[in-house]
Each structure stands twice: as structure tokens, then as C-alpha cells.
Write a protein that holds these residues in place. Structure first.
Motif, short mmCIF file in Angstrom:
data_model
loop_
_atom_site.label_atom_id
_atom_site.label_comp_id
_atom_site.label_asym_id
_atom_site.label_seq_id
_atom_site.Cartn_x
_atom_site.Cartn_y
_atom_site.Cartn_z
N VAL A 165 -3.36 -99.22 27.77
CA VAL A 165 -1.91 -99.98 28.01
C VAL A 165 -2.60 -101.29 27.46
N GLU A 166 -4.07 -101.33 27.76
CA GLU A 166 -4.09 -103.12 27.05
C GLU A 166 -4.03 -103.01 25.58
N ARG A 167 -4.07 -101.99 24.86
CA ARG A 167 -3.66 -101.67 23.81
C ARG A 167 -2.31 -101.98 24.00
N LEU A 168 -1.53 -102.23 24.67
CA LEU A 168 -0.24 -101.52 23.89
C LEU A 168 0.25 -102.62 24.58
N ARG A 169 -0.49 -103.48 25.45
CA ARG A 169 0.07 -104.98 25.79
C ARG A 169 0.00 -105.50 24.95
N SER A 170 -1.13 -106.00 24.45
CA SER A 170 -1.54 -106.82 22.44
C SER A 170 -0.89 -106.81 21.52
N LEU A 171 -0.45 -105.61 21.30
CA LEU A 171 0.91 -105.01 20.14
C LEU A 171 2.13 -106.11 20.48
N ALA A 172 2.25 -105.23 22.08
CA ALA A 172 3.20 -106.00 22.39
C ALA A 172 3.63 -107.24 21.52
N ASP B 133 3.88 -108.49 15.73
CA ASP B 133 4.82 -107.68 14.97
C ASP B 133 4.41 -106.61 14.64
N VAL B 134 4.35 -106.17 15.73
CA VAL B 134 4.40 -104.50 15.68
C VAL B 134 4.51 -103.85 16.32
N LYS B 135 6.04 -102.70 15.89
CA LYS B 135 6.86 -102.09 15.83
C LYS B 135 6.21 -100.96 16.68
N ALA B 136 7.46 -100.51 17.46
CA ALA B 136 6.89 -99.62 18.97
C ALA B 136 6.31 -98.19 17.39
N ARG B 137 7.32 -97.96 16.72
CA ARG B 137 6.65 -96.42 16.23
C ARG B 137 5.15 -97.05 15.19
N GLU B 138 4.85 -98.12 14.73
CA GLU B 138 3.77 -98.20 14.57
C GLU B 138 2.38 -98.39 15.01
N ILE B 139 3.06 -98.92 16.66
CA ILE B 139 2.34 -99.21 18.46
C ILE B 139 1.96 -97.31 18.32
N GLY B 140 3.10 -96.29 18.37
CA GLY B 140 2.32 -94.79 18.31
C GLY B 140 1.50 -94.90 17.28
N MET B 141 1.82 -94.91 16.27
CA MET B 141 0.59 -94.43 15.54
C MET B 141 -0.25 -95.02 15.67
N GLN B 142 -1.19 -95.45 15.61
CA GLN B 142 -2.05 -96.36 16.21
C GLN B 142 -2.60 -96.05 17.28
N LEU B 143 -2.36 -95.34 18.46
CA LEU B 143 -2.64 -94.14 19.29
C LEU B 143 -2.13 -93.70 19.61
N ASN B 144 -1.47 -92.93 18.62
CA ASN B 144 -1.61 -91.80 18.53
C ASN B 144 -0.77 -90.67 19.87
N ARG B 145 0.72 -91.61 19.56
CA ARG B 145 1.50 -91.37 21.17
C ARG B 145 3.24 -91.41 19.64
N THR B 146 3.51 -90.91 20.84
CA THR B 146 4.95 -90.81 19.77
C THR B 146 6.07 -92.36 20.21
#
Length: 63
Positions: A16-23, A26-39
Motif C-alpha cells: 500500500v505504501e509503495r502504491l501511494r508513493s508510485l501514484a 508519473d507511473v501508470k496503473a499498469r506499470e505500478i501493477g507490474m512492479q507490485l506483481n498485480r493486475t
């Protein structure tokens, strides 16, 4: 397991903390998902549930 055969892993506080910081970047949701190993859908769903804005807001400069 899901219908696709993937095991669902719960969101950790670190995820969740990584999601908040990446949000905030300029990282897109798809790229965030790849970094977190999620869809992308999982990322968008979790962000909406936690009121994390993934939209990029750009302000136009007035002349």
C-alpha cells in the motif's frame, strides 16, 4: 485460487505504501501493477478503495 489459476495474495502495508508513493509519480496503473506483481485492475481497485488518485492532473498555464 482465481479462475485464471493465480493465487491471490493480500495487500501488505508495504504494498500500500509503495502504491501511494508510485501514484504521486508519473507511473501508470499498469506499470505500478507490474512492479507490485498485480493486475492493473487490482491496482485501480485498491487505489479507489483507499482514495488514492491515479489520474494525472496537469494544469495549463495561462498566458
Amino acid at each position: 485460487m482465481t479462475a485464471a489459476g493465480k493465487k491471490i495474495s493480500p495487500w501488505t502495508p508495504e504494498d500500500v505504501e509503495r502504491l501511494r508513493s508510485l501514484a504521486l509519480t508519473d507511473v501508470k496503473a499498469r506499470e505500478i501493477g507490474m512492479q507490485l506483481n498485480r493486475t492493473e485492475h487490482a491496482v485501480r481497485s485498491r487505489a479507489m478503495r483507499l482514495n488514492i488518485d491515479l489520474r494525472k492532473i496537469t494544469l495549463e498555464r495561462r498566458r
